[in-house]
Design an enzyme around this catalytic site. Sequence first.
Site, PDB file in Angstrom:
ATOM      1  N   ASP A 175      -8.705 -16.856 -16.182  1.00 42.64           N
ATOM      2  CA  ASP A 175      -9.471 -17.341 -15.038  1.00 42.64           C
ATOM      3  C   ASP A 175     -10.519 -18.375 -15.470  1.00 42.64           C
ATOM      4  O   ASP A 175     -11.341 -18.094 -16.346  1.00 42.64           O
ATOM      5  CB  ASP A 175     -10.187 -16.126 -14.410  1.00 42.64           C
ATOM      6  CG  ASP A 175     -10.770 -16.435 -13.067  1.00 42.64           C
ATOM      7  OD1 ASP A 175      -9.995 -16.814 -12.174  1.00 42.64           O
ATOM      8  OD2 ASP A 175     -11.990 -16.312 -12.909  1.00 42.64           O
ATOM      9  N   HIS A 181      -3.134 -17.328  -4.880  1.00 44.27           N
ATOM     10  CA  HIS A 181      -4.038 -16.537  -4.028  1.00 44.27           C
ATOM     11  C   HIS A 181      -5.273 -17.319  -3.597  1.00 44.27           C
ATOM     12  O   HIS A 181      -6.066 -16.829  -2.788  1.00 44.27           O
ATOM     13  CB  HIS A 181      -4.444 -15.279  -4.798  1.00 44.27           C
ATOM     14  CG  HIS A 181      -5.265 -15.600  -6.000  1.00 44.27           C
ATOM     15  ND1 HIS A 181      -4.754 -16.249  -7.114  1.00 44.27           N
ATOM     16  CD2 HIS A 181      -6.569 -15.428  -6.252  1.00 44.27           C
ATOM     17  CE1 HIS A 181      -5.703 -16.441  -7.986  1.00 44.27           C
ATOM     18  NE2 HIS A 181      -6.823 -15.960  -7.496  1.00 44.27           N
ATOM     19  N   ASP A 182      -5.458 -18.519  -4.163  1.00 45.60           N
ATOM     20  CA  ASP A 182      -6.614 -19.359  -3.800  1.00 45.60           C
ATOM     21  C   ASP A 182      -6.223 -20.519  -2.896  1.00 45.60           C
ATOM     22  O   ASP A 182      -7.113 -21.253  -2.446  1.00 45.60           O
ATOM     23  CB  ASP A 182      -7.223 -20.000  -5.057  1.00 45.60           C
ATOM     24  CG  ASP A 182      -7.917 -19.017  -5.951  1.00 45.60           C
ATOM     25  OD1 ASP A 182      -7.957 -19.262  -7.172  1.00 45.60           O
ATOM     26  OD2 ASP A 182      -8.395 -17.985  -5.441  1.00 45.60           O
ATOM     27  N   ASP A 212      -4.509 -10.713 -15.674  1.00 49.89           N
ATOM     28  CA  ASP A 212      -5.462 -11.772 -15.325  1.00 49.89           C
ATOM     29  C   ASP A 212      -6.762 -11.510 -16.096  1.00 49.89           C
ATOM     30  O   ASP A 212      -7.370 -10.451 -15.937  1.00 49.89           O
ATOM     31  CB  ASP A 212      -5.726 -11.739 -13.804  1.00 49.89           C
ATOM     32  CG  ASP A 212      -6.155 -13.095 -13.269  1.00 49.89           C
ATOM     33  OD1 ASP A 212      -5.679 -13.482 -12.180  1.00 49.89           O
ATOM     34  OD2 ASP A 212      -6.944 -13.773 -13.958  1.00 49.89           O
ATOM     35  N   GLU A 226      -6.318 -21.188 -16.445  1.00 45.85           N
ATOM     36  CA  GLU A 226      -6.645 -21.831 -15.170  1.00 45.85           C
ATOM     37  C   GLU A 226      -7.762 -22.811 -15.475  1.00 45.85           C
ATOM     38  O   GLU A 226      -8.858 -22.397 -15.858  1.00 45.85           O
ATOM     39  CB  GLU A 226      -7.096 -20.825 -14.109  1.00 45.85           C
ATOM     40  CG  GLU A 226      -7.295 -21.489 -12.765  1.00 45.85           C
ATOM     41  CD  GLU A 226      -8.269 -20.788 -11.849  1.00 45.85           C
ATOM     42  OE1 GLU A 226      -9.149 -20.080 -12.358  1.00 45.85           O
ATOM     43  OE2 GLU A 226      -8.147 -20.940 -10.635  1.00 45.85           O
ATOM     44  N   ASP A 231       0.856  -1.196   0.000  1.00 37.76           N
ATOM     45  CA  ASP A 231       0.000   0.000   0.000  1.00 37.76           C
ATOM     46  C   ASP A 231       0.887   1.239   0.000  1.00 37.76           C
ATOM     47  O   ASP A 231       1.737   1.402   0.870  1.00 37.76           O
ATOM     48  CB  ASP A 231      -0.890  -0.021   1.262  1.00 37.76           C
ATOM     49  CG  ASP A 231      -1.641   1.290   1.455  1.00 37.76           C
ATOM     50  OD1 ASP A 231      -1.988   1.599   2.611  1.00 37.76           O
ATOM     51  OD2 ASP A 231      -1.852   2.002   0.450  1.00 37.76           O
ATOM     52  N   ASN A 257      -0.455   4.545  -0.323  1.00 34.83           N
ATOM     53  CA  ASN A 257      -1.118   5.815   0.064  1.00 34.83           C
ATOM     54  C   ASN A 257      -1.839   5.697   1.408  1.00 34.83           C
ATOM     55  O   ASN A 257      -2.703   6.519   1.718  1.00 34.83           O
ATOM     56  CB  ASN A 257      -2.098   6.243  -1.042  1.00 34.83           C
ATOM     57  CG  ASN A 257      -3.232   5.238  -1.203  1.00 34.83           C
ATOM     58  OD1 ASN A 257      -3.170   4.126  -0.662  1.00 34.83           O
ATOM     59  ND2 ASN A 257      -4.253   5.607  -1.935  1.00 34.83           N
TER      60      ASN A 257
END
Length: 558
Positions: free
Chosen positions: A199, A327-328, A98, A254, A21, A23
């Site tokens: 995806d 991430h899954d 993606d 995927e 991050d 900001n």
Amino acid sequence: MDQSWWKESVVYQIYPRSFKDSNGDGVGDLQGIVEKLDYLKELGVDIIWLSPVYKSPNDDNGYDVSDYQDIMDEFGTMADWEHLIQEMHDREMKLMMDLVVNHSSDEHHWFLEAKKSKDNPYRNYYIWRKGKDGKEPTNWESFFSGSAWEYDETTDEYFLHLFSKKQPDLNWENAKLRKEVYDMMNWWIDKGVDGFRMDVINLISKAGYQDARNMEGKKYASGAEYFFNGPKIHEYLQEMNKEVLSRGVVTVGETPGVDVEQAKLYTGSDRNELNMVFQFEHMDLDSGPGGKWDLRPLKLKDLRDNFTKWQKGLEGEGWNSLYLNNHDQPRMVSRFGNDGKYRVESAKMLATFLHTLQGTPYIYQGEEIGMTNVKFASIEEYKDIETLNMYKEKVNENNEDEAKVMESIYVKGRDNARTPVQWNASEHAGFTTGTPWIAVNPNYKEVNVEQAVADPDSIFHYYKKLIKLRKENEVIVYGAYDVLLDDHEQIYAYTRTLKKEKLLVILNFTDHRPEFKLPEDMICRDVEVLISNYEQPEEPDVTSIKLRPYEAVVYKYR
Ligand code: TEU
Ligand code: CA
């Protein structure tokens, strides 16, 4: 074997929301990624796979796209994206976006139009069916619990959503929809994009809309037989290749539910479809008959048999993607290694495994410093729609044992992979100066990038060496794989052979001390150690080795 740049590459996956991050709003963003490109350059990765950054209401953290040609507010602006890709290209890194086109968000203007009336021009961009006997059109279950159909009062029909009800499936039977997708993809390539991760791309062709077989007599059942690898999937992908991909971008599909034979159809060099696919068979070896939340101990033999099947199966026709987390999925050192006493040794052992097989290795953010699973005290701290819907269905609706459900979330929940990347030992691990959208793993004081980069024996520097070895040894990329000791319960060993170049890889997948014995018919001359997670003797004797916990060693020999 035809040589290709993407076969010689290493891919690094960024889940932007949790990466960095810049900001102080507690959510990762594009500028935060720019700040860390030198770190990734030092690691040595070639391609960056960016999880979705398009406009989205974030019902599924960006996998619900409301505008395919604009940037999500939380992540920044299109100017930030253009700056990011320029900075990547300046460092000779490629960008893989993606592509989420099995479904859109229900806030996409196509869907807002489609649901207005049955004769709206966008109606058939989606999949609508009348109910049956006052119920959903079929008994299909959503991947995120409940029915895969949502009733729309305005038009008295249901629309299909294999994922959340805010992710209506797109209707790929509609040539106009397909053209919109291809035009959008070409628009991104014109902006410099080098590739696409696609995806659930093997779900886009549906075989029909009938009730699925319902073995367990549950309210809803998996309709996979009607949408995994459907009847027109190769027609659509060959059309996409002709209209877009033939411009020379790298692609990985995927493809849950794909087997080796089907993978050849997606990735064969003469197929003009995709370069490689993510298969999921090894991601289900520790699941029982009830699916991912039904925990089952993993057996090394199952893992070895599966990887051997895929290494031999795609040899010479097709190409493997190599991953153990994303991430899954939960963190690989927790799932396949030991995230306690032997976290460092086992993370290095698993990295040795992935980076000495044939295929393109994928590194998921934080894997290179051995980030681990997390255990939040209560369900309130979890954010993932898949987890929250499952908890609601099992605990709130079916009164299942909460402790058992929480245990399955600790082991398999997707939020394990989505806690913020741990940059240093300062507050919130240096991820944000604000309040992170999801809590940081409490082990960030020991496990963080700053510590790893400073420690020459860290997992980070080990990954660096492995990536460098791949660049220096063609046998690692193109060598034939042959398994050894294929029934050993603790040791996974194999060779790689390319002309005169030979490697012997020995991996101890346990905290025990088994003895490796070289098969009688194997002669190894001029043995030298290429890499190991332990000190090795000057004159290695590979005929018999007492292995240390999670020991990994790669030998070059003649
Ligand atoms: O994942 C599809 C998919 O197969 C996952 O649902 C996986 O089976 C499950 O998460 C394992 O627990 C893709 C994306 O990677 C995922 O993040 C999205 O939620 C999903 O599609 C819908 O876009
Ligand atoms: Ca931010």
